[in-house]
Write a protein that holds these residues in place. Sequence first.
Motif, PDB file in Angstrom:
ATOM      1  N   SER A  31      10.074 -17.929 -22.337  1.00 28.33           N
ATOM      2  CA  SER A  31      10.383 -19.551 -20.957  1.00 28.33           C
ATOM      3  C   SER A  31      11.239 -17.709 -20.277  1.00 28.33           C
ATOM      4  N   VAL A  32      10.783 -18.302 -19.089  1.00 24.78           N
ATOM      5  CA  VAL A  32      10.955 -17.350 -17.797  1.00 24.78           C
ATOM      6  C   VAL A  32      11.446 -18.059 -16.679  1.00 24.78           C
ATOM      7  N   ILE A  33      12.969 -17.971 -16.271  1.00 27.95           N
ATOM      8  CA  ILE A  33      13.370 -18.649 -14.823  1.00 27.95           C
ATOM      9  C   ILE A  33      13.083 -17.440 -13.885  1.00 27.95           C
ATOM     10  N   SER A  34      11.236 -17.323 -13.432  1.00 21.23           N
ATOM     11  CA  SER A  34      11.215 -16.299 -11.879  1.00 21.23           C
ATOM     12  C   SER A  34      12.521 -16.045 -10.993  1.00 21.23           C
ATOM     13  N   ASP A  35      12.207 -14.925 -10.395  1.00 21.70           N
ATOM     14  CA  ASP A  35      12.997 -14.761  -8.796  1.00 21.70           C
ATOM     15  C   ASP A  35      12.543 -15.291  -8.118  1.00 21.70           C
ATOM     16  N   GLY A  36      13.604 -16.262  -7.345  1.00 21.26           N
ATOM     17  CA  GLY A  36      13.367 -17.289  -6.323  1.00 21.26           C
ATOM     18  C   GLY A  36      13.901 -18.545  -6.544  1.00 21.26           C
ATOM     19  N   LEU A  71      14.660 -16.138 -23.297  1.00 18.44           N
ATOM     20  CA  LEU A  71      14.654 -16.800 -22.257  1.00 18.44           C
ATOM     21  C   LEU A  71      14.847 -15.730 -21.624  1.00 18.44           C
ATOM     22  N   LEU A  72      13.621 -15.266 -20.906  1.00 17.27           N
ATOM     23  CA  LEU A  72      14.060 -14.041 -19.729  1.00 17.27           C
ATOM     24  C   LEU A  72      14.429 -15.258 -18.023  1.00 17.27           C
ATOM     25  N   ILE A  73      15.301 -14.169 -18.055  1.00 16.62           N
ATOM     26  CA  ILE A  73      16.016 -14.967 -16.543  1.00 16.62           C
ATOM     27  C   ILE A  73      15.568 -14.025 -15.174  1.00 16.62           C
TER      28      ILE A  73
END
Lengths: 106, 182
Positions: B6-11, B24-26
Amino acid sequence: MEHTYVGPGLMIDGEVSGRGDIQVLGLVKGAVNLQNGLFIELGGVVEAEVAANEVEIKGYVKGQINAHDRVEMKPGGKMIGDIRAPRIIIADGATIKGKIDMDVGA
Amino acid sequence: MKDQHSVISDGIRVSGTIEAAEDLLIRGRVDGDISSSQTVLIDVSGIVKGTLRAQTVIVRGVMVGDVHTKTITQLANEGRMVGNIYSPQVVLDEGAAFRGRIDMGEKVGEESPSRDERNNRFGSSGRGSSNREKQASPWGAPSPSKPAEREPAADTKESTVVAIKEDAPAEAEAREKKKAKS
């Protein structure tokens, strides 16, 4: 820009906000406040008050949706709650229980 | 990181709790607690404020709060962190900024687990919360050497003796009989 991906193994409970598209295959509870698109894929569950530019539903949504541009319910998509958007598309095979408001000036 | 994550992207900003059964990639911001049975990677643009529990944690961005891991916590060279680390293995790369305590628990003084062991544990589906048990005695004294460890040492000594006395056939025969009986 890379989009946010909530995978099938992820659960978010709270408020999600900001810029960028979000693709949901997991679970999002609470509130979503987005300037871009929210894409609820097959298997994805959103139990939240949603405000976004665009919402696409192939999974399950429980709550209110308020879209600036459009809401599209794809075949198999399920929705319990109200939708408010200038453009709303409900495909054959999608199910919804709730009010629809396209903001038609009476 | 595995391909599926999972990714929580920039912004994007998440205010609330996250539970993860996958990596998880933050790259965005998380205000709240994270509990993961897998790896959590806070990338350069990522900011996390809260308590982070996971199998493995890598910080390249900013982490404010306590980190609890089952295997390893790595603060990479661009990483900045304020808080305490509770982890059996901790790596602080050159250039990393850190303020807080490090607690490696009861593992201090013992051999670090081999790569194989670590991988096996990585595969387990245990929840991050279960590492609370380990914190019960954070600075517990290293356990005294078990009697089981001494026995093999005695065996090696005996076998050396046998090797030396091998040219005494009578004694070797007696020894073999003894072995056969037991």
